[in-house]
Write a protein that holds these residues in place. Structure first.
Motif, PDB file in Angstrom:
ATOM      1  N   PHE A   3       0.876  -1.184   0.000  1.00  0.00           N
ATOM      2  CA  PHE A   3       0.000   0.000   0.000  1.00  0.00           C
ATOM      3  C   PHE A   3       0.906   1.225   0.000  1.00  0.00           C
ATOM      4  N   GLU A   4       0.794   2.008  -1.064  1.00  0.00           N
ATOM      5  CA  GLU A   4       1.730   3.126  -1.200  1.00  0.00           C
ATOM      6  C   GLU A   4       1.049   4.289  -1.926  1.00  0.00           C
ATOM      7  N   ASP A   5       1.215   5.489  -1.378  1.00  0.00           N
ATOM      8  CA  ASP A   5       0.666   6.707  -1.996  1.00  0.00           C
ATOM      9  C   ASP A   5      -0.815   6.574  -2.348  1.00  0.00           C
ATOM     10  N   GLY A   6      -1.582   6.010  -1.427  1.00  0.00           N
ATOM     11  CA  GLY A   6      -3.024   5.895  -1.648  1.00  0.00           C
ATOM     12  C   GLY A   6      -3.411   4.848  -2.669  1.00  0.00           C
ATOM     13  N   GLN A   7      -2.523   3.912  -2.930  1.00  0.00           N
ATOM     14  CA  GLN A   7      -2.838   2.863  -3.902  1.00  0.00           C
ATOM     15  C   GLN A   7      -2.490   1.477  -3.372  1.00  0.00           C
ATOM     16  N   ILE A   8      -3.399   0.536  -3.598  1.00  0.00           N
ATOM     17  CA  ILE A   8      -3.135  -0.875  -3.311  1.00  0.00           C
ATOM     18  C   ILE A   8      -2.486  -1.474  -4.551  1.00  0.00           C
ATOM     19  N   LEU A   9      -1.304  -2.047  -4.375  1.00  0.00           N
ATOM     20  CA  LEU A   9      -0.588  -2.662  -5.494  1.00  0.00           C
ATOM     21  C   LEU A   9      -0.675  -4.176  -5.358  1.00  0.00           C
ATOM     22  N   CYS A  10      -1.253  -4.837  -6.357  1.00  0.00           N
ATOM     23  CA  CYS A  10      -1.418  -6.293  -6.314  1.00  0.00           C
ATOM     24  C   CYS A  10      -0.330  -6.989  -7.139  1.00  0.00           C
ATOM     25  N   ALA A  11      -0.149  -8.262  -6.840  1.00  0.00           N
ATOM     26  CA  ALA A  11       0.928  -9.037  -7.489  1.00  0.00           C
ATOM     27  C   ALA A  11       0.744  -9.139  -8.998  1.00  0.00           C
ATOM     28  N   ASP A  12      -0.529  -9.112  -9.456  1.00  0.00           N
ATOM     29  CA  ASP A  12      -0.769  -9.234 -10.895  1.00  0.00           C
ATOM     30  C   ASP A  12      -0.703  -7.886 -11.617  1.00  0.00           C
ATOM     31  N   GLY A  13      -0.295  -6.835 -10.896  1.00  0.00           N
ATOM     32  CA  GLY A  13      -0.154  -5.519 -11.511  1.00  0.00           C
ATOM     33  C   GLY A  13      -1.379  -4.633 -11.362  1.00  0.00           C
ATOM     34  N   THR A  14      -2.478  -5.212 -10.872  1.00  0.00           N
ATOM     35  CA  THR A  14      -3.697  -4.424 -10.666  1.00  0.00           C
ATOM     36  C   THR A  14      -3.494  -3.413  -9.534  1.00  0.00           C
ATOM     37  N   THR A  15      -4.097  -2.244  -9.661  1.00  0.00           N
ATOM     38  CA  THR A  15      -4.018  -1.245  -8.592  1.00  0.00           C
ATOM     39  C   THR A  15      -5.421  -0.767  -8.212  1.00  0.00           C
ATOM     40  N   TYR A  16      -5.566  -0.372  -6.966  1.00  0.00           N
ATOM     41  CA  TYR A  16      -6.829   0.170  -6.461  1.00  0.00           C
ATOM     42  C   TYR A  16      -6.517   1.397  -5.610  1.00  0.00           C
ATOM     43  N   LYS A  17      -7.330   2.442  -5.744  1.00  0.00           N
ATOM     44  CA  LYS A  17      -7.179   3.612  -4.879  1.00  0.00           C
ATOM     45  C   LYS A  17      -7.788   3.277  -3.512  1.00  0.00           C
ATOM     46  N   ALA A  18      -7.135   3.715  -2.447  1.00  0.00           N
ATOM     47  CA  ALA A  18      -7.668   3.477  -1.098  1.00  0.00           C
ATOM     48  C   ALA A  18      -7.116   4.517  -0.133  1.00  0.00           C
ATOM     49  N   GLY A  19      -7.943   4.859   0.850  1.00  0.00           N
ATOM     50  CA  GLY A  19      -7.489   5.806   1.866  1.00  0.00           C
ATOM     51  C   GLY A  19      -6.624   5.133   2.910  1.00  0.00           C
ATOM     52  N   GLU A  20      -6.908   3.881   3.189  1.00  0.00           N
ATOM     53  CA  GLU A  20      -6.116   3.140   4.190  1.00  0.00           C
ATOM     54  C   GLU A  20      -6.158   1.651   3.869  1.00  0.00           C
ATOM     55  N   CYS A  21      -5.113   0.973   4.333  1.00  0.00           N
ATOM     56  CA  CYS A  21      -5.017  -0.481   4.141  1.00  0.00           C
ATOM     57  C   CYS A  21      -4.830  -1.127   5.514  1.00  0.00           C
ATOM     58  N   ILE A  22      -5.682  -2.097   5.825  1.00  0.00           N
ATOM     59  CA  ILE A  22      -5.598  -2.803   7.111  1.00  0.00           C
ATOM     60  C   ILE A  22      -5.229  -4.253   6.820  1.00  0.00           C
ATOM     61  N   TRP A  23      -4.148  -4.710   7.418  1.00  0.00           N
ATOM     62  CA  TRP A  23      -3.695  -6.083   7.208  1.00  0.00           C
ATOM     63  C   TRP A  23      -4.224  -6.970   8.334  1.00  0.00           C
ATOM     64  N   THR A  24      -4.811  -8.104   7.976  1.00  0.00           N
ATOM     65  CA  THR A  24      -5.262  -9.095   8.974  1.00  0.00           C
ATOM     66  C   THR A  24      -4.677 -10.453   8.578  1.00  0.00           C
ATOM     67  N   PRO A  25      -3.372 -10.651   8.803  1.00  0.00           N
ATOM     68  CA  PRO A  25      -2.695 -11.847   8.290  1.00  0.00           C
ATOM     69  C   PRO A  25      -2.861 -13.100   9.140  1.00  0.00           C
ATOM     70  N   GLY A  26      -3.600 -13.021  10.233  1.00  0.00           N
ATOM     71  CA  GLY A  26      -3.786 -14.221  11.065  1.00  0.00           C
ATOM     72  C   GLY A  26      -2.741 -14.323  12.171  1.00  0.00           C
ATOM     73  N   VAL A  27      -2.654 -15.515  12.767  1.00  0.00           N
ATOM     74  CA  VAL A  27      -1.774 -15.696  13.918  1.00  0.00           C
ATOM     75  C   VAL A  27      -0.666 -16.693  13.604  1.00  0.00           C
ATOM     76  N   LYS A  28       0.365 -16.653  14.444  1.00  0.00           N
ATOM     77  CA  LYS A  28       1.444 -17.632  14.376  1.00  0.00           C
ATOM     78  C   LYS A  28       1.761 -18.080  15.798  1.00  0.00           C
ATOM     79  N   VAL A  29       2.414 -19.208  15.928  1.00  0.00           N
ATOM     80  CA  VAL A  29       2.744 -19.751  17.250  1.00  0.00           C
ATOM     81  C   VAL A  29       3.612 -18.761  18.016  1.00  0.00           C
ATOM     82  N   ASN A  30       3.350 -18.623  19.307  1.00  0.00           N
ATOM     83  CA  ASN A  30       4.158 -17.750  20.167  1.00  0.00           C
ATOM     84  C   ASN A  30       5.654 -18.027  19.924  1.00  0.00           C
TER      85      ASN A  30
END
Length: 393
Positions: free
Chosen positions: A237-264
């Motif tokens: 997420f950079e300069d108000g844009q979501i950058l995807c692996a396939d080259g697609t971009t989306y405008k966004a005001g904020e990006c929230i990551w919810t990647p899950g949990v890992k073992v302590n």
């Protein structure tokens, strides 16, 4: 008198203490001593962390609530083990070291939220502070949007991207959408200018759920105003844009990551046998392989039903029956009784998901049949599972 020490006041730890109290009853303090150790003084309801984005929810339950009937609570952080002497070293609240002897030790040190590198932009929903930062950022976006006359720019500001299609991502998207629309409307803007996009790298939402059930869930989310982007891997997420692996971009005001949990990560410092995901390898009676007097349950343990080869997930749904079963096993151990109690996988496949205020989605599969409940009834079931997991009902 035998001493059972439980490490960790998460869902597995508090439910084990509760189970031990039920099993030993008045024998606590006579036949057995039970001690719960945690570096915090509270049980943290981390599955509800997304609620902190929209309200000042109280997610901390004092551990003393669970340590009744003579169960001891120690606030301290484990620093090392001495297996042959059956001792653990603790760094106490006053920075002093303390040695604790045990007869039976239970490792229930759980998991932590994975952090996404700050270099990728956006905010990882990993703590109360992160949730409050998200709230502040979204309120700031509303003020910026209010001052912006260009409709396209305003639309970009009022678009929120959530990356991660697990339960946390879905619940965050649903709760945030309802709240953000309300806040935007109260500011004088139109709520229909709000857009929430949920990105998921997998084929469809929720692992292990039939496609038709996932599609039903997507319809519910669409109805709330959430756009799903499946099979879409977000890189940055950079300069108000979501950058995807396939080259697609989306405008966004904020990006929230919810990647899950890992073992302590602390688990890796111990000398226990681990999987490549760093979970502790245990037998079907929850004792750690090679350590018959040390047990592990919850997210930090790799637990398999030997009859079906089904592996338990890292959820409180699985941790609760593990804790109940282990409390019976420990009772037999303390009194030298033979037993045949072994682990069994959760009897049904089940997901309970909150979809915002007074709305929920429940899926259960039994005998090959799928059952779903949505709406207010789904919300009530979800609320009850949260409270049951934290022993608040």
């Amino acid at each position: 008198m035998k001493h059972i020490v439980v490490l960790g006041g998460g869902f597995a730890g508090i439910n084990l203490v509760n189970g031990l109290i039920k099993e030993f009853g008045h024998s606590i303090g006579k036949d057995v001593k039970i001690t719960l150790v945690d570096k915090n003084s509270f049980h943290f309801r981390k599955v509800l962390l997304f609620k902190m984005i929209i309200e000042d929810a109280n997610l901390k339950v004092p551990l003393t609530r669970y340590c009744t009937n003579g169960v001891e609570y120690l606030k301290g952080e484990v620093t090392s083990f001495h297996h042959s002497k059956k001792t653990i070293m603790l760094k106490m609240e006053n920075e002093q070291n303390n040695t604790l002897q045990y007869d039976y030790l239970v490792v229930a040190l759980g998991s932590v939220v994975q952090e996404v590198s700050s270099k990728l932009g956006g905010i990882t929903l990993s703590s109360i502070k992160a949730a409050l930062d998200i709230r502040q950022k979204l309120q700031s976006l509303i003020l910026q949007a209010k001052a912006e006359e260009n409709k396209e720019v305003r639309k970009g500001l009022l678009c929120v991207a959530i990356v991660g299609g697990g339960i946390t991502g879905i619940e965050t998207a649903a709760e945030l959408t309802a709240w953000f629309k309300k806040e935007v409307q109260e500011s004088g803007l139109h709520s229909n200018e709000v857009e929430v996009i949920l990105f998921d790298s997998k084929e469809h939402l929720l692992r292990g759920v039939p496609v038709k059930v996932s599609e039903k869930l997507v319809k519910e989310l669409n109805r709330l105003g959430i756009t799903i982007r499946a099979k879409m891997k977000v890189k940055q997420f950079e300069d108000g844009q979501i950058l995807c692996a396939d080259g697609t971009t989306y405008k966004a005001g904020e990006c929230i990551w919810t990647p899950g949990v890992k073992v302590n990560p602390f688990i890796q410092t111990l000398q226990f046998p681990l999987t490549k995901e760093h979970q502790i390898l245990v037998t079907d009676t929850y004792s750690i392989q090679g350590y018959p007097d040390i047990f592990a349950i919850g997210d930090c343990a790799r637990i398999i039903d030997r009859k079906t080869n089904q592996v338990d997930g890292m959820t409180c749904k699985e941790a609760i029956p593990q804790a109940a079963r282990l409390s019976k096993i420990l009772k037999n151990e303390v009194y030298g009784n033979s037993h045949t109690i072994t682990h069994k996988a959760f009897p049904i496949k089940l997901y309970c998901i909150s979809l915002g205020p007074d709305n929920g989605f429940v899926w259960a599969q039994k005998w090959g049949l799928d059952f779903t409940i949505s709406g207010k009834m789904g919300a009530r079931i979800r609320e009850k599972t949260w409270d049951q997991a934290s022993l608040l009902v």
